[in-house]
Design an enzyme around this catalytic site. Sequence first.
Site, PDB file in Angstrom:
ATOM      1  N   ASP A 228       6.508 -13.317  -7.012  1.00 55.64           N
ATOM      2  CA  ASP A 228       5.410 -14.443  -7.314  1.00 55.64           C
ATOM      3  C   ASP A 228       5.024 -14.559  -8.753  1.00 55.64           C
ATOM      4  OD1 ASP A 228       3.946 -16.470  -5.847  1.00 55.64           O
ATOM      5  OD2 ASP A 228       2.141 -15.434  -6.900  1.00 55.64           O
ATOM      6  N   GLU A 289      10.211 -16.199  -9.131  1.00 57.21           N
ATOM      7  CA  GLU A 289       9.639 -17.349  -8.984  1.00 57.21           C
ATOM      8  C   GLU A 289       9.123 -17.426 -10.436  1.00 57.21           C
ATOM      9  OE1 GLU A 289       6.100 -20.159  -7.614  1.00 57.21           O
ATOM     10  OE2 GLU A 289       5.638 -18.060  -8.357  1.00 57.21           O
TER      11      GLU A 289
HETATM   12  C1  GLC Z   1       3.496 -18.983  -6.409  1.00 49.86           C
HETATM   13  C2  GLC Z   1       3.211 -19.317  -5.131  1.00 49.86           C
HETATM   14  C3  GLC Z   1       2.046 -20.305  -4.858  1.00 49.86           C
HETATM   15  C4  GLC Z   1       0.943 -19.702  -5.064  1.00 49.86           C
HETATM   16  C5  GLC Z   1       0.843 -19.106  -6.511  1.00 49.86           C
HETATM   17  C6  GLC Z   1      -0.477 -18.152  -6.907  1.00 49.86           C
HETATM   18  O1  GLC Z   1       3.527 -20.038  -7.310  1.00 49.86           O
HETATM   19  O2  GLC Z   1       4.203 -19.879  -4.614  1.00 49.86           O
HETATM   20  O3  GLC Z   1       1.967 -20.700  -3.358  1.00 49.86           O
HETATM   21  O4  GLC Z   1      -0.563 -20.664  -4.956  1.00 49.86           O
HETATM   22  O5  GLC Z   1       2.106 -18.271  -6.991  1.00 49.86           O
HETATM   23  O6  GLC Z   1       0.072 -16.919  -6.331  1.00 49.86           O
END
Ligand code: GLC
Length: 567
Positions: A228, A289
Amino acid sequence: MTSPDLAEHPFDLSSQPGAEWWRTAVIYQIYPRSFADSSGDGIGDLPGVTAHLDDLVDLGVDALWLSPFQRSPQKDAGYDVADYCDVDPLFGTLADFDTMLAAAHGRGIRVIVDLVPNHSSDQHAWFQAALAAGPGSRERARYLFRDGKGVHGELPPNNWDSVFGGPAWTRVPASDQATVDATPGQWYLHLFDTSQPDFDWSNEEVREEFRRILRFWLDRGVDGFRVDVAHGLVKDSALPDYTPPTDADALGGGEENVPYWGQDGVHDVYRDWHRVLAEYDGDRALCAEAWLPTIEQTALWVRPDEMHQAFNFAYLETKWDAAPLRAVIDESLRAYGAVGAPSTWVLSNHDVVRHASRLALTEENPQGHGIGPLSPGKPIPDVGLRRARAASTVMLALPGSAYIFQGEELGLPEAVDLPDEARQDPTWFRTAGERYGRDGCRVPVPWSATEPAYGFSPTGASWLPQPASWANLARDRQIGDGASTLSLYTTLLAGRRTHRLGAGRLEWIETHEPGILAFRNGNVTVVANIGSAAIPLPHGSVIATSGPITDGMLPVDTAVWLENGAA
Ligand code: GLC
């Protein structure tokens, strides 16, 4: 359900350089709270996942990615983790996790789990200890506490805004006994909600703790991690002011030189993790991500000694238009190929407007803003679904690894008309309703048209209300209907496997017709009509088509796979 004998584990656990599973896999994202609820409390859970694994085998996916199910106060739907090594009681127990993992592995399905290293929950033992310990302590050094500016420290350390709206700094009382001594004290950084304090990744103790967490899940047998906010861990140590443009994507992506995204130092963290994963057998993988301005930059996250995959958000954000799609596919294959990594492909996830709606939006909609009853340029559902089916037909023919988000195989649109009082995304609250946020893509999955909550939960409870129109999209209505979106996905995934498209090579076919995207991958020819008029269907036998073909013509917003075709 009995767990399959792990001795019959179907994977070849030896490492096969160049042929690792994650290079070609179709990975299905499970958002646990919205997938299947076995307990009846209206929130999906791990036994719910286990109960539906056979449906995922029928669909034909290779792996699952589970969004967070670890202990959490659920201020950001689990992306606020209070204990990284336990399951939240909402979702079950560690034993439920082990059962699910063994059951998935027994069916030949890999499992990757979400890891949230940028921030913890404010209820994490470390953060509570940091509040109690006070300025200058070892406990505070695990997070980003700073004195405020101004004569009395009454101003935040810099001007950063949180991704969810509002300031990125919150001031804490000077001591833990807030009721006794409420003198304002230091500020802490939270790029997201106030309940999500950012770790200080320059602190070796934080690094060591995450090695331990990685090993905890690797020892249990997970096949990898979706990481994440992988572009956010390291901040410019000077913490300089920064103001993003007003139309910026919430998670970044469009802007260069942001002091909290994409800092060079972050790569050391992933090199370190790469070594941890390499201690284990079975080709374990890390997927980033990382929302970054260019594919070229994102490719830095998947250099040979770092992560294995990164989400291709540039592809996700490309308009439904032949020329830019061709350009982004080319650039993806080039840039990821240049570092020896596969490209990934993705159209939907739990943070973006579902592509069955997004591809028919007529107004700009930055990531994270969402759409709701009063949004301008709301999509026309039929147009959106037609385009989504065509877009998925293109995506699943591309070489590399593809991610699909639960419910897209049913053609679910964004739930646009959620009532205000049902909304739960922190974005909605932190912007006082100015941005709808992401609830619309997170509505629980409809399994069965006639059951309460469409079979999502035995009691009919559902943490977000499901639109009445979803009865027609329920999985059981789609099974056996050759024209359904579920049948389309099943055909595409089977064809992708038979024709080994994930491991294939893309070769463009020049049609000289505007609006036509055509390529070959092995013996499969893909033609998508993104133009303004039907075109004659090229020769070849049809393996799959995203929509009806009439009188030998390929209609607009339709894509087809042909065997031995020649466009
Ligand atoms: C990422 C997740 C999202 C979350 C954010 C904070 O982007 O995909 O859903 O709110 O991180 O952890």
